[in-house]
Design an enzyme around this catalytic site. Sequence first.
Site, PDB file in Angstrom:
ATOM      1  N   TYR A  94       0.860  -1.185   0.000  1.00 60.52           N
ATOM      2  CA  TYR A  94       0.000   0.000   0.000  1.00 60.52           C
ATOM      3  C   TYR A  94       0.891   1.228   0.000  1.00 60.52           C
ATOM      4  O   TYR A  94       1.803   1.342   0.823  1.00 60.52           O
ATOM      5  CB  TYR A  94      -0.882  -0.026   1.254  1.00 60.52           C
ATOM      6  CG  TYR A  94      -1.757   1.185   1.449  1.00 60.52           C
ATOM      7  CD1 TYR A  94      -2.869   1.392   0.644  1.00 60.52           C
ATOM      8  CD2 TYR A  94      -1.483   2.111   2.450  1.00 60.52           C
ATOM      9  CE1 TYR A  94      -3.689   2.495   0.836  1.00 60.52           C
ATOM     10  CE2 TYR A  94      -2.301   3.211   2.654  1.00 60.52           C
ATOM     11  CZ  TYR A  94      -3.404   3.401   1.845  1.00 60.52           C
ATOM     12  OH  TYR A  94      -4.203   4.489   2.029  1.00 60.52           O
ATOM     13  N   ASP A 143       9.275   2.648  -0.413  1.00 57.54           N
ATOM     14  CA  ASP A 143       8.250   3.301   0.393  1.00 57.54           C
ATOM     15  C   ASP A 143       8.517   2.931   1.851  1.00 57.54           C
ATOM     16  O   ASP A 143       8.201   1.826   2.300  1.00 57.54           O
ATOM     17  CB  ASP A 143       6.860   2.825  -0.042  1.00 57.54           C
ATOM     18  CG  ASP A 143       5.761   3.476   0.792  1.00 57.54           C
ATOM     19  OD1 ASP A 143       6.064   4.003   1.892  1.00 57.54           O
ATOM     20  OD2 ASP A 143       4.603   3.458   0.358  1.00 57.54           O
ATOM     21  N   LYS A 184       4.943   9.006   8.830  1.00 63.31           N
ATOM     22  CA  LYS A 184       4.774   8.479  10.183  1.00 63.31           C
ATOM     23  C   LYS A 184       5.838   8.968  11.178  1.00 63.31           C
ATOM     24  O   LYS A 184       5.693  10.048  11.724  1.00 63.31           O
ATOM     25  CB  LYS A 184       4.676   6.957  10.132  1.00 63.31           C
ATOM     26  CG  LYS A 184       3.459   6.491   9.288  1.00 63.31           C
ATOM     27  CD  LYS A 184       3.128   5.047   9.498  1.00 63.31           C
ATOM     28  CE  LYS A 184       2.101   4.519   8.530  1.00 63.31           C
ATOM     29  NZ  LYS A 184       0.719   4.716   8.912  1.00 63.31           N
TER      30      LYS A 184
HETATM   31  N1  HOZ Z   1      -3.300   3.306   6.388  1.00 62.22           N
HETATM   32  C1  HOZ Z   1      -3.324   2.885   7.751  1.00 62.22           C
HETATM   33  C2  HOZ Z   1      -3.256   1.421   7.856  1.00 62.22           C
HETATM   34  N2  HOZ Z   1      -2.132   0.841   7.251  1.00 62.22           N
HETATM   35  C3  HOZ Z   1      -4.565   3.343   8.463  1.00 62.22           C
HETATM   36  C4  HOZ Z   1      -4.379   4.675   9.009  1.00 62.22           C
HETATM   37  C5  HOZ Z   1      -5.444   5.121   9.975  1.00 62.22           C
HETATM   38  O1  HOZ Z   1      -6.558   4.641   9.939  1.00 62.22           O
HETATM   39  O2  HOZ Z   1      -5.131   5.980  10.779  1.00 62.22           O
END
Ligand code: HOZ
Length: 434
Positions: free
Chosen positions: A146, A241, A274
């Site tokens: 992702y 990534d 992050k």
């Molecule tokens: N994209 C995040 C999971 N891999 C979720 C982020 C969120 O819901 O804060």
Amino acid sequence: MSTDTPTNASLFERAQRVIPGGVNSPVRAFRAVGGTPRFIQRALGPHIWDAEGKRYTDYIGSWGPMILGHGHPEVVEAVQKAALDGFSFGAPTEREIELAEAILGLVPSAEQVRLVSSGTEAGMSAIRLARGFTGRNRIIKFEGCYHGHADALLVKAGSGLATFGHPTSAGVPAEVVQHTLVLEYNNVEQIEQAFAAHGADIACVMIEPIAGNMNFVRASVPFMKRIRELCDQHGALFVFDEVMTGFRVALGSAQSVYAELIPGFRPDMSVFGKVIGGGMPLAAFAASREVMGKLAPLGPVYQAGTLSGNPVATACGLSTLRILQRPGFFEQLGQRTRALMDGFVKVAGEAGVPLTADSQGGMFGFFFADSLPQNYQQVMARGSDTFNRFFHLMLEQGVYLAPAMYEAGFVSAAHTEQDIADTVAAAAQAFRQL
Ligand code: HOZ
């Protein structure tokens, strides 16, 4: 509890009236595991408290950023000070330079970095830059990886899309993804075939080096090596990534882990998010001066953002990055995370539950199976029913795991040996009840 105190359930009901699904990011809705999402009121160290005052040991850490735990006093002070000086200027600041210097000091593969506000924005910009730099259209990504929700990357992606069983989003025109080739993770033969067929038109290969959006799956060394060779042979960029793995799995991020295994290994471009924001909206993409020189205002690839390099976010990120560079930080974090996973495997074995686990630095994953999966299909074949029951048994005991088996977990520096031991004890009880 007084009758006017909102409960998780009453807040969820209220939220669903005004927010689609009651959440601002789908995985938070607990759809995969069922039940009511916890509405978080506050957090400190390794703990979070929900609207009903129940305390949980937090292994989501805001999905990765909270590597120091919540409310680290030095970070809070830096943020307070920055906020007093102003929330946003839309003009350059010295702190952006300091953060760029800090990131580049830890990532030898990059010479310049551009700050943005989210991992999605960083991934999307990295692709545009790779296309602009190479003058080519095709990109390669891997099933289960992702890279945020930009259209071109939202094909056979993991994370929320895996959770909801729609690997590709509606609303993404076929024309937009016609240049995106999706291959199987860890499949050397497929990447060789893709380069043999399209090598001259491939702008970049984008990968999560340790995929954290299909639980926790490492790219194998032969796979990484071969991609590097093929990119070099065909003039494509290899894009890491590291939104999830950056400054989380090691001080030098996942690329330093692979550089130890493959001498001289480097990606051409890296995407971060992050941890570099320490919990504030901040992300980045970085590469050589030559590649980054194609970006506006120097070059023809346009990219911009009102809140890019935000002064409060950069204060939060910079102070986080400074703390995690202290001696012994990653040794201790890695040890605690390993202890958690080793503990899970041990107590699962005692309860007769098949479980495998893996971790790197402060990131972990576990599967209810006898072996670790190598790709998305194998992750999906593991099934999620046992995980879902385990999730709720842990939640009842005050342990907050990601509410989907497709997500990696995170330990922070604030988790003590006692927190880990208590969590393993809770897991032992949960495994016995499965
Ligand atoms: N994209 C995040 C999971 N891999 C979720 C982020 C969120 O819901 O804060």
